[in-house]
Design a protein around this motif. Structure first.
Motif, PDB file in Angstrom:
ATOM      1  N   ASP A  11      38.447  41.883  56.504  1.00  0.00           N
ATOM      2  CA  ASP A  11      38.165  41.136  55.188  1.00  0.00           C
ATOM      3  C   ASP A  11      37.140  42.015  54.206  1.00  0.00           C
ATOM      4  OD1 ASP A  11      39.334  38.647  56.035  1.00  0.00           O
ATOM      5  OD2 ASP A  11      37.307  37.611  56.730  1.00  0.00           O
ATOM      6  N   LYS A  14      39.387  44.276  52.654  1.00  0.00           N
ATOM      7  CA  LYS A  14      40.267  43.652  51.262  1.00  0.00           C
ATOM      8  C   LYS A  14      39.534  43.446  50.176  1.00  0.00           C
ATOM      9  CE  LYS A  14      43.694  41.347  54.532  1.00  0.00           C
ATOM     10  NZ  LYS A  14      43.906  40.185  55.252  1.00  0.00           N
ATOM     11  N   LEU A  15      38.131  43.180  50.376  1.00  0.00           N
ATOM     12  CA  LEU A  15      37.383  42.855  49.373  1.00  0.00           C
ATOM     13  C   LEU A  15      36.947  44.288  48.587  1.00  0.00           C
ATOM     14  CD1 LEU A  15      34.422  40.540  50.552  1.00  0.00           C
ATOM     15  CD2 LEU A  15      36.014  39.931  48.892  1.00  0.00           C
ATOM     16  N   VAL A  17      39.070  46.854  48.588  1.00  0.00           N
ATOM     17  CA  VAL A  17      40.223  47.252  47.639  1.00  0.00           C
ATOM     18  C   VAL A  17      40.314  46.293  46.496  1.00  0.00           C
ATOM     19  CG1 VAL A  17      42.865  47.376  47.811  1.00  0.00           C
ATOM     20  CG2 VAL A  17      41.502  48.211  49.895  1.00  0.00           C
ATOM     21  N   ASP A  19      38.312  44.943  44.829  1.00  0.00           N
ATOM     22  CA  ASP A  19      37.382  45.474  43.962  1.00  0.00           C
ATOM     23  C   ASP A  19      38.000  46.690  42.966  1.00  0.00           C
ATOM     24  OD1 ASP A  19      34.982  46.016  42.455  1.00  0.00           O
ATOM     25  OD2 ASP A  19      34.092  47.332  44.044  1.00  0.00           O
ATOM     26  N   PHE A  22      40.545  45.595  40.934  1.00  0.00           N
ATOM     27  CA  PHE A  22      40.009  45.130  39.592  1.00  0.00           C
ATOM     28  C   PHE A  22      39.519  45.920  38.628  1.00  0.00           C
ATOM     29  CE2 PHE A  22      36.301  42.756  37.852  1.00  0.00           C
ATOM     30  CZ  PHE A  22      36.968  41.645  37.006  1.00  0.00           C
ATOM     31  N   ASN A  26      42.202  46.081  34.926  1.00  0.00           N
ATOM     32  CA  ASN A  26      42.078  44.949  34.348  1.00  0.00           C
ATOM     33  C   ASN A  26      41.579  45.717  32.963  1.00  0.00           C
ATOM     34  OD1 ASN A  26      39.738  43.255  32.985  1.00  0.00           O
ATOM     35  ND2 ASN A  26      40.574  41.819  34.600  1.00  0.00           N
TER      36      ASN A  26
ATOM     37  N   GLN B  71      52.568  50.670  42.216  1.00  0.00           N
ATOM     38  CA  GLN B  71      51.163  51.181  42.254  1.00  0.00           C
ATOM     39  C   GLN B  71      50.418  51.605  43.453  1.00  0.00           C
ATOM     40  OE1 GLN B  71      47.619  49.160  40.475  1.00  0.00           O
ATOM     41  NE2 GLN B  71      49.193  49.151  38.698  1.00  0.00           N
ATOM     42  N   ASP B  72      50.571  50.472  44.271  1.00  0.00           N
ATOM     43  CA  ASP B  72      49.861  50.580  45.740  1.00  0.00           C
ATOM     44  C   ASP B  72      50.560  51.554  46.523  1.00  0.00           C
ATOM     45  OD1 ASP B  72      48.274  48.278  45.221  1.00  0.00           O
ATOM     46  OD2 ASP B  72      49.824  46.871  46.141  1.00  0.00           O
ATOM     47  N   ILE B 112      48.323  48.677  50.955  1.00  0.00           N
ATOM     48  CA  ILE B 112      47.094  48.304  50.923  1.00  0.00           C
ATOM     49  C   ILE B 112      46.351  48.480  52.225  1.00  0.00           C
ATOM     50  CG2 ILE B 112      45.123  46.544  50.603  1.00  0.00           C
ATOM     51  CD1 ILE B 112      46.352  47.832  47.939  1.00  0.00           C
ATOM     52  N   PHE B 150      36.988  34.912  47.339  1.00  0.00           N
ATOM     53  CA  PHE B 150      36.829  35.496  48.496  1.00  0.00           C
ATOM     54  C   PHE B 150      38.180  35.174  49.405  1.00  0.00           C
ATOM     55  CE2 PHE B 150      35.292  35.453  52.819  1.00  0.00           C
ATOM     56  CZ  PHE B 150      34.761  36.900  52.905  1.00  0.00           C
ATOM     57  N   ILE B 153      41.545  36.587  48.253  1.00  0.00           N
ATOM     58  CA  ILE B 153      41.699  37.887  48.657  1.00  0.00           C
ATOM     59  C   ILE B 153      41.719  38.291  49.906  1.00  0.00           C
ATOM     60  CG2 ILE B 153      40.406  40.288  48.652  1.00  0.00           C
ATOM     61  CD1 ILE B 153      38.997  39.329  45.970  1.00  0.00           C
ATOM     62  N   THR B 154      40.996  37.561  50.958  1.00  0.00           N
ATOM     63  CA  THR B 154      41.162  37.725  52.375  1.00  0.00           C
ATOM     64  C   THR B 154      42.557  37.395  52.844  1.00  0.00           C
ATOM     65  OG1 THR B 154      39.798  35.613  52.697  1.00  0.00           O
ATOM     66  CG2 THR B 154      38.751  37.999  52.841  1.00  0.00           C
ATOM     67  N   ASP B 156      45.251  37.940  51.434  1.00  0.00           N
ATOM     68  CA  ASP B 156      46.166  38.845  50.801  1.00  0.00           C
ATOM     69  C   ASP B 156      46.851  38.213  49.275  1.00  0.00           C
ATOM     70  OD1 ASP B 156      45.741  40.550  52.689  1.00  0.00           O
ATOM     71  OD2 ASP B 156      47.209  39.330  53.988  1.00  0.00           O
ATOM     72  N   LYS B 158      46.889  37.864  45.322  1.00  0.00           N
ATOM     73  CA  LYS B 158      46.847  38.726  44.267  1.00  0.00           C
ATOM     74  C   LYS B 158      46.056  37.908  43.046  1.00  0.00           C
ATOM     75  CE  LYS B 158      48.695  43.011  45.376  1.00  0.00           C
ATOM     76  NZ  LYS B 158      47.883  44.060  45.470  1.00  0.00           N
ATOM     77  N   ARG B 159      45.732  38.640  41.902  1.00  0.00           N
ATOM     78  CA  ARG B 159      44.822  37.894  40.857  1.00  0.00           C
ATOM     79  C   ARG B 159      45.646  36.699  40.568  1.00  0.00           C
ATOM     80  NH1 ARG B 159      44.706  38.652  35.467  1.00  0.00           N
ATOM     81  NH2 ARG B 159      42.831  38.286  34.532  1.00  0.00           N
ATOM     82  N   ASP B 174      37.970  36.505  36.194  1.00  0.00           N
ATOM     83  CA  ASP B 174      37.196  37.862  35.740  1.00  0.00           C
ATOM     84  C   ASP B 174      35.891  37.965  36.041  1.00  0.00           C
ATOM     85  OD1 ASP B 174      39.914  39.011  35.369  1.00  0.00           O
ATOM     86  OD2 ASP B 174      39.701  38.805  33.031  1.00  0.00           O
ATOM     87  N   MET B 177      35.178  37.899  39.476  1.00  0.00           N
ATOM     88  CA  MET B 177      35.283  39.165  40.184  1.00  0.00           C
ATOM     89  C   MET B 177      33.813  40.160  39.981  1.00  0.00           C
ATOM     90  SD  MET B 177      37.463  39.929  42.297  1.00  0.00           S
ATOM     91  CE  MET B 177      37.464  41.706  42.605  1.00  0.00           C
ATOM     92  N   ARG B 178      33.485  40.194  38.628  1.00  0.00           N
ATOM     93  CA  ARG B 178      32.338  40.838  38.205  1.00  0.00           C
ATOM     94  C   ARG B 178      31.040  40.517  39.194  1.00  0.00           C
ATOM     95  NH1 ARG B 178      33.941  39.605  32.875  1.00  0.00           N
ATOM     96  NH2 ARG B 178      35.430  41.140  32.564  1.00  0.00           N
ATOM     97  N   LEU B 180      31.115  39.030  42.182  1.00  0.00           N
ATOM     98  CA  LEU B 180      31.745  39.232  43.300  1.00  0.00           C
ATOM     99  C   LEU B 180      31.304  40.842  43.580  1.00  0.00           C
ATOM    100  CD1 LEU B 180      32.421  38.399  46.127  1.00  0.00           C
ATOM    101  CD2 LEU B 180      35.006  38.812  45.533  1.00  0.00           C
ATOM    102  N   LYS B 181      31.642  41.686  42.580  1.00  0.00           N
ATOM    103  CA  LYS B 181      31.235  43.107  42.464  1.00  0.00           C
ATOM    104  C   LYS B 181      29.813  43.366  42.637  1.00  0.00           C
ATOM    105  CE  LYS B 181      32.165  46.719  39.225  1.00  0.00           C
ATOM    106  NZ  LYS B 181      33.590  47.274  39.271  1.00  0.00           N
TER     107      LYS B 181
END
Lengths: 139, 198
Positions: A11, A14-15, A17, A19, A22, A26, B71-72, B112, B150, B153-154, B156, B158-159, B174, B177-178, B180-181
């Motif tokens: 987990d 995954k967070l 990746v 991040d 994103f 984006n 891309q991945d 990934i 969360f 993402i966990t 699998d 995608k956005r 968005d 995500m900011r 979360l970052k």
């Protein structure tokens, strides 16, 4: 590591990746990153597209070279095949021409010289081997 | 996207890969940075990106769409290239102890997940992931958007899938995500995690 720990680790990665993902794909985030780092998008794209174009040309050139090598290989294979065939005492060109429906351009088969026969057969087997090659590639 | 056709698609892909690689290099994840613009063997960000693209372009049969996007696939090869060739370079005096298992690269994990062993190398094996993940969970608790991102993402997603599945707007995603970052960044600081990519 127990399964719960593995799950937590997975987990977490995954967070990380997500991040990374994103942050650079984006539009808003990309613009922000480029501005923060003092990078110029146009200059990056120009250099990038120049390199992509070079790679495409290189790839095209390799493809052409491969095709040429393949053509030469098939031609040689046809020549060897025909030479072996002509050595076979049981081989009859007129019979072969009829059974394989060879196109002889309205020429009388009796008028064919040894060289004419060889050239005609090499052409025939070259086309046949090329068709087989194409079939193998497409399968 | 299973094939890149238009110039616009190439441009978008290149920009994404460039920023991804620039960030990895500047944060010195697996190599010694020599100066602001060049890295091991005098390479530049463009060189790493080009090598990754070349890998795809000249060996398209190696790319398996069922394992992830193009891309991945390229990102995975950029990182693999960094680890395999640059980390073991004699120029690199900071991270020579890195370990990688090439057999893991040949697995059928998606692209990934194939990055995970490399991330693991970066973070080391002394991290208590359970505590770290629990901390992240406690930090986002009560914020529905963050909890949903969360979970997505966990799982699998995608956005686009997360936005659709949880019926949130793009802006909500968005902003989430900011946030979360920031949570990840604070978590990294709190637990002294080695990573600097956040």
């Amino acid at each position: 590591m127990n399964s719960n720990s593995k799950q937590n680790k997975s987990d977490f990665f995954k967070l990380i990746v997500a991040d990374l993902e994103f942050s650079h794909c984006n539009r808003q985030e990309s613009d922000r990153y480029l501005a923060d780092e003092g990078l110029n998008r146009d200059s990056i794209i120009n250099e990038g597209m120049k390199r992509v174009k070079q790679m495409r040309l290189k790839m095209q050139s390799l493809k052409t070279q491969e095709e040429m090598n393949s053509t030469e290989y098939i031609k040689n294979k046809a020549i060897v095949w025909v030479e072996d065939l002509l050595k076979n005492v049981n081989f009859s060109f007129p019979e072969f021409a009829i059974s394989e429906k060879l196109i002889l351009h309205n020429r009388n088969i009796e008028s064919f010289t040894e060289e004419d026969i060889k050239v005609t057969l090499v052409k025939y087997f070259y086309l046949k081997f090329t068709e087989n090659e194409d079939k193998n590639v497409n399968e | 996207m299973n094939e890149i056709k238009t110039n616009k698609e190439w441009e978008d892909l290149y920009e994404c890969l460039y920023i991804f690689t620039d960030k990895l290099l500047k944060n010195r994840m697996w190599y010694k940075k020599l100066d602001d613009s060049s890295f091991i063997k005098g390479k530049q960000v463009h060189d790493y990106v080009s090598e990754g693209i070349e890998r795809y372009m000249f060996n398209p049969e190696k790319y398996k769409p069922e394992l992830g996007s193009i891309q991945d696939f390229i990102k995975f090869h950029i990182i693999r290239n960094l680890v395999r060739t640059d980390v073991v370079s004699s120029e690199n005096t900071e991270t020579l102890d890195i370990y990688y298992n090439s057999s893991e690269d040949e697995s059928d994990s998606n692209y990934i997940e194939s990055l995970f062993p490399y991330l693991e190398n970066y973070f080391g094996d002394k991290i208590d992931y359970e505590t770290v993940t629990n901390h992240i969970n406690s930090e986002i608790e009560g914020n529905t958007i963050l909890e949903e991102i969360f979970l997505g993402i966990t799982s699998d997603l995608k956005r686009g899938d997360i936005i659709e599945q949880f019926n949130m707007s793009e802006a909500e995603y968005d902003n989430g995500m900011r946030r979360l970052k920031t949570v990840l960044k604070n978590t990294a600081t709190k637990f002294g995690l080695k990573r600097q990519v956040i």
